[in-house]
Write an enzyme that holds these catalytic residues in place. Structure first.
Site, PDB file in Angstrom:
ATOM      1  N   GLU A 172       0.758  -1.475  -0.091  1.00 21.12           N
ATOM      2  CA  GLU A 172       0.213   0.034  -0.165  1.00 21.12           C
ATOM      3  C   GLU A 172       0.459   1.241  -0.396  1.00 21.12           C
ATOM      4  O   GLU A 172       0.679   2.287   1.189  1.00 21.12           O
ATOM      5  CB  GLU A 172      -1.015  -0.299   0.894  1.00 21.12           C
ATOM      6  CG  GLU A 172      -1.829  -1.374   1.269  1.00 21.12           C
ATOM      7  CD  GLU A 172      -3.339  -0.958   2.393  1.00 21.12           C
ATOM      8  OE1 GLU A 172      -2.809   0.336   3.171  1.00 21.12           O
ATOM      9  OE2 GLU A 172      -4.068  -1.889   1.778  1.00 21.12           O
ATOM     10  N   GLU A 353      -5.858  -8.309   1.037  1.00 20.90           N
ATOM     11  CA  GLU A 353      -6.342  -8.044   2.182  1.00 20.90           C
ATOM     12  C   GLU A 353      -7.701  -7.629   1.870  1.00 20.90           C
ATOM     13  O   GLU A 353      -8.037  -6.992   0.847  1.00 20.90           O
ATOM     14  CB  GLU A 353      -6.022  -6.822   2.370  1.00 20.90           C
ATOM     15  CG  GLU A 353      -4.366  -7.593   3.085  1.00 20.90           C
ATOM     16  CD  GLU A 353      -4.323  -5.434   3.597  1.00 20.90           C
ATOM     17  OE1 GLU A 353      -4.637  -4.711   4.476  1.00 20.90           O
ATOM     18  OE2 GLU A 353      -2.633  -5.780   4.180  1.00 20.90           O
TER      19      GLU A 353
END
Ligand code: PNW
Length: 446
Positions: A172, A353
């Site tokens: 991320e 995720e």
């Protein structure tokens, strides 16, 4: 092709990679053992006022010592894939130099334990725990740190490349930019937009350099980036809201996707930042070729949609979870998966995720009833199934998270795990969602 499963359920493709995910600083603890150096999250979490209740990752879920028990819990779940991260300061205490054998040995034991249980390891190289020594020379604002990352990655590939089939580079980049450098509620706690987008460029550069390093080892491992993607919808049907949502999408998604997968930064974002920005001045000839080195897969993390108003602000449309930034909207999963395949071609995807925090309590009878997690996962997996049916080449799905853990600035207050951790005793208790997920995996169907 997935079809109707038993009892009218939704069957997933044969061999689908059912998984769960964690990251090093959030679960390992043992921050001073076996030659580990300090990371920016040690510094940040030990600074008064930075995390809820002053929580730190010093003990966390004590996974560094309890990994064998955790491996058995994964086996009991029937996991096919486990995504974890490697702690850079365990491998290079100061972020440079010869790798620390004791640090490498921990991840070798972990990977071997996964293989013994028929679980495929997926390793993230950087999940936010930058060696503090590298922050002291400028952190991700320094271009040199991208080269330090490539050296670290090279050392890890050489030591563990024979037993880790899938690598993810940077977890991320957008969250580092936003939380670490724009809002400042994650390490290193800065609020500096001009620095933030230079950091974005260096994180992307680090990704590309690591891809090149893996290819140079001649190994068979596959590698890709891990992006949290937010579908950005206009909050109303005015042209101004549509325009604002487009630019918002540029900052949230295309900045990372376009540079890594198309070899260019989005023109609207570059124009918005302006030619004098530190980012614009930091892009050198050849950088975008490096950043867009061909990858083997793209990892998508989906949590929430964003609704953008005409003035460029955001608003909410759906109920939030205990995480105030998260609106629960399963169709967003379908939208983001099909969009990546439509706009970036048929590159294999993995979901690394997806999950939510729930207000879990350990009942007197020893159970944890996280009904909210069961319905969240069921609805999101139905959207995943619909995307696969519509042609998205998705190979695996990982729940965030395997275990309750250190949720960054929220400390231990938010519980994101399939497995409850009773922190005073470190006892693990599979929640209702874990039992449900085990049955989904066994049936390969919803
Ligand atoms: C991810 N957002 O962070 C991280 O990769 C995990 O380490 C973390 O525990 C998990 O999601 C839950 O928060 C995110 O604002 C942080 O949309 C913020 C956002 C998304 C993901």
């Amino acid at each position: 092709d997935p079809a109707e499963g038993p009892a009218g359920g939704l069957r997933f493709p044969t061999g689908f990679g059912w998984g769960a995910a964690t990251s090093a600083y959030q679960i390992e603890g043992a921050t001073k053992e076996d030659g580990r150096g300090e990371s920016i999250w040690d510094t940040f979490s030990r600074t008064p006022g930075r995390t809820r209740n002053g929580d730190t990752g010093d003990v966390a879920a004590d996974h560094y010592h309890r990994y064998a028990e955790d491996l058995d819990l994964m086996r009991d779940l029937g996991l096919r894939s486990y995504r974890f991260s490697i702690s850079w300061p365990r491998i290079q205490a100061d972020g440079t130099g010869a790798p620390n054998q004791r640090g490498l040995d921990f991840y070798r034991r972990l990977a071997d334990g996964l293989h013994e249980r028929g679980i495929s390891p997926m390793a993230t190289l950087f999940h936010w725990d930058l060696p503090q020594a590298l922050q002291d020379i400028g952190g991700w604002e320094s271009r040199d740190v991208a080269h330090r990352f490539a050296d670290y990655a090279d050392a890890v590939f050489r030591a563990l490349g024979d037993r880790i089939p899938v690598w993810l580079t940077i977890n991320e980049p957008k969250t580092v930019v936003q939380n670490g450098y724009l809002e400042g509620h994650h390490a290193p706690g800065r609020q500096d937009p001009d620095a933030a987008y230079l950091v974005a460029h260096h994180l992307q550069l680090a990704h590309g350099l690591a891809v090149r390093a893996l290819r140079a080892t001649g190994g068979t491992g596959r590698i890709g980036p891990a992006f949290n993607l937010h579908p950005c919808y206009p909050a109303d049907d005015t042209p101004a809201a549509a325009e604002a949502a487009r630019l918002y999408d540029g900052y949230e998604n295309r900045l990372y996707l376009d540079s890594a997968l198309k070899g260019s930064y989005p023109a609207d974002v570059l124009a918005d930042l302006g030619p004098g920005s530190r980012m614009a001045r930091g892009i050198r000839d050849g950088d975008l070729e490096l950043i867009s080195a061909p990858v083997d897969l793209v990892a998508v993390q989906y949590y929430t949609p964003i609704y953008v108003t005409a003035d460029g602000g955001t608003t909410r449309r759906w109920p939030t979870s205990e995480a105030q930034w998260q609106q629960i909207y399963p169709d967003g999963m379908y939208d983001i998966l099909t969009r990546v395949t439509r706009d970036y071609g048929p590159v294999p995807l993995t979901i690394t995720e997806n999950g939510l925090p729930t207000p879990d309590v350990l009942a007197d009878d020893g159970t944890v009833d996280d009904a909210g997690r069961v319905s969240f996962l069921r609805e999101h997996l139905a959207a995943v199934h619909r995307a696969i049916s519509d042609g998205v080449p998705l190979e695996s799905y990982h729940v965030w998270s395997l275990l309750d853990n250190f949720e960054w600035a929220e400390g231990y207050d938010q519980r994101w795990g399939l497995i409850y951790v009773d922190y005073p005793t470190q006892r693990r208790v599979p929640k209702r969602s874990a039992h449900w997920y085990r049955q989904v995996i066994a049936a390969n169907a919803l």
